[in-house]
Scaffold this active site. Sequence first.
Site, PDB file in Angstrom:
ATOM      1  N   LEU A   1       0.819  -1.223   0.000  1.00 42.18           N
ATOM      2  CA  LEU A   1       0.000   0.000   0.000  1.00 42.18           C
ATOM      3  C   LEU A   1       0.847   1.266   0.000  1.00 42.18           C
ATOM      4  O   LEU A   1       0.400   2.313  -0.487  1.00 42.18           O
ATOM      5  CB  LEU A   1      -0.906   0.017   1.238  1.00 42.18           C
TER       6      LEU A   1
ATOM      7  N   THR B   1       1.726   3.625  23.977  1.00 42.02           N
ATOM      8  CA  THR B   1       1.174   2.606  23.077  1.00 42.02           C
ATOM      9  C   THR B   1       1.479   1.232  23.658  1.00 42.02           C
ATOM     10  O   THR B   1       2.633   0.933  23.947  1.00 42.02           O
ATOM     11  CB  THR B   1       1.802   2.711  21.678  1.00 42.02           C
TER      12      THR B   1
ATOM     13  N   HIS C   1       5.923   1.088  13.697  1.00 45.15           N
ATOM     14  CA  HIS C   1       4.680   0.325  13.846  1.00 45.15           C
ATOM     15  C   HIS C   1       4.371   0.143  15.325  1.00 45.15           C
ATOM     16  O   HIS C   1       5.274   0.009  16.153  1.00 45.15           O
ATOM     17  CB  HIS C   1       4.790  -1.034  13.140  1.00 45.15           C
TER      18      HIS C   1
ATOM     19  N   HIS D   1      -0.681   6.737   7.712  1.00 40.89           N
ATOM     20  CA  HIS D   1       0.275   5.769   8.257  1.00 40.89           C
ATOM     21  C   HIS D   1       1.698   6.082   7.765  1.00 40.89           C
ATOM     22  O   HIS D   1       2.647   6.135   8.562  1.00 40.89           O
ATOM     23  CB  HIS D   1      -0.184   4.367   7.834  1.00 40.89           C
ATOM     24  N   GLU D   2       1.839   6.297   6.468  1.00 36.83           N
ATOM     25  CA  GLU D   2       3.183   6.532   5.910  1.00 36.83           C
ATOM     26  C   GLU D   2       3.748   7.864   6.377  1.00 36.83           C
ATOM     27  O   GLU D   2       4.956   7.967   6.640  1.00 36.83           O
ATOM     28  CB  GLU D   2       3.151   6.467   4.383  1.00 36.83           C
TER      29      GLU D   2
ATOM     30  N   ASP E   1       8.266   0.364  20.239  1.00 38.85           N
ATOM     31  CA  ASP E   1       8.074   1.409  19.230  1.00 38.85           C
ATOM     32  C   ASP E   1       8.584   2.760  19.743  1.00 38.85           C
ATOM     33  O   ASP E   1       8.373   3.779  19.106  1.00 38.85           O
ATOM     34  CB  ASP E   1       6.615   1.500  18.796  1.00 38.85           C
TER      35      ASP E   1
HETATM   36  N1  ARG Z   1       1.870  -1.796   4.858  1.00 42.95           N
HETATM   37  C1  ARG Z   1       2.116  -0.419   4.772  1.00 42.95           C
HETATM   38  C2  ARG Z   1       3.273  -0.022   5.682  1.00 42.95           C
HETATM   39  O1  ARG Z   1       3.686  -0.777   6.521  1.00 42.95           O
HETATM   40  C3  ARG Z   1       0.886   0.450   4.980  1.00 42.95           C
HETATM   41  C4  ARG Z   1      -0.232  -0.038   5.805  1.00 42.95           C
HETATM   42  C5  ARG Z   1      -1.394   0.932   5.725  1.00 42.95           C
HETATM   43  N2  ARG Z   1      -2.624   0.454   6.336  1.00 42.95           N
HETATM   44  C6  ARG Z   1      -3.848   0.943   6.037  1.00 42.95           C
HETATM   45  N3  ARG Z   1      -4.920   0.546   6.663  1.00 42.95           N
HETATM   46  N4  ARG Z   1      -3.999   1.808   5.084  1.00 42.95           N
HETATM   47  O2  ARG Z   1       3.844   1.056   5.618  1.00 42.95           O
HETATM   48 ZN    ZN Z   2       4.105   0.910   8.073  1.00 42.75          ZN
HETATM   49 CA    CA Z   3       4.856   1.364  23.183  1.00 45.39          CA
END
Ligand code: ARG
Ligand code: ZN
Ligand code: CA
Length: 233
Positions: free
Chosen positions: A109, A173, A157, A147-148, A168
Amino acid sequence: GLGTITIPVYFHIVLPNANDVTNSQLQSQMNVLNSDFNSSNTNQLPSGATNFVNDATTTNINFTLAGTYRYNNSTASWGTNNAVKAAYPPITPETHLNIWVCNIGGGILGYAQFPGGNSNTDGVVLLHSSLPGGSAAPYNLGRTATHEVGHYLNLRHIWGDGRCNQDDFVLDTPSSDGANYGCPSYPTINCKSTDMTMNYMDYTNDSCMYMFTDGQRNRMRAIFTSGGARASM
Ligand code: ARG
Ligand code: ZN
Ligand code: CA
């Protein structure tokens, strides 16, 4: 303190037909980023998640659209090796967040570079169909960008990329055994604590992630202080 931080964004759309991602989708993506970084969404938390209500926060980080560049390129998919950035280099990454929107391939993604890395590859790459209105359901509400950009602003993460003892580097968290997917029911318990599956830095569906914590906010904002990796912004 730093007050409101505003990050100008350049989009590089790299597709066989670069107009397939519309200006209205890019505007929606900007709106999602601004909303996600500036809403605590505590109303969405399950009743009983009282600790998480206290942890959820706004970040006071805003994003403005500084420019959109479209490149028609017949490459079918780009992988995660920064090739798209070599083909279309970032513009003033010292002061701007560069986002490449392309087909990555392999079911990926998006990917991002942590602060402090090579400026030639600084920024975020997004799967074109992950933008709002794209075809990558249940990942098409624009939260891959959230997320990015979290990674780009130094977040790991939420499970620390390891088992229960992996960190993390954020105190509020909870540790977890690994990524969560889908839309987990509450409570989901791993490592003897309730997972924060609704955190943007987990791997759940776009519609089921809706918070950053105070600790994540502080970790992100710290890189903008004097001597920090993104102080030049
Ligand atoms: N797998 C990707 C990463 O680790 C993005 C994950 C995004 N998740 C979402 N629900 N859009 O950077
Ligand atoms: Zn990620
Ligand atoms: Ca933590």
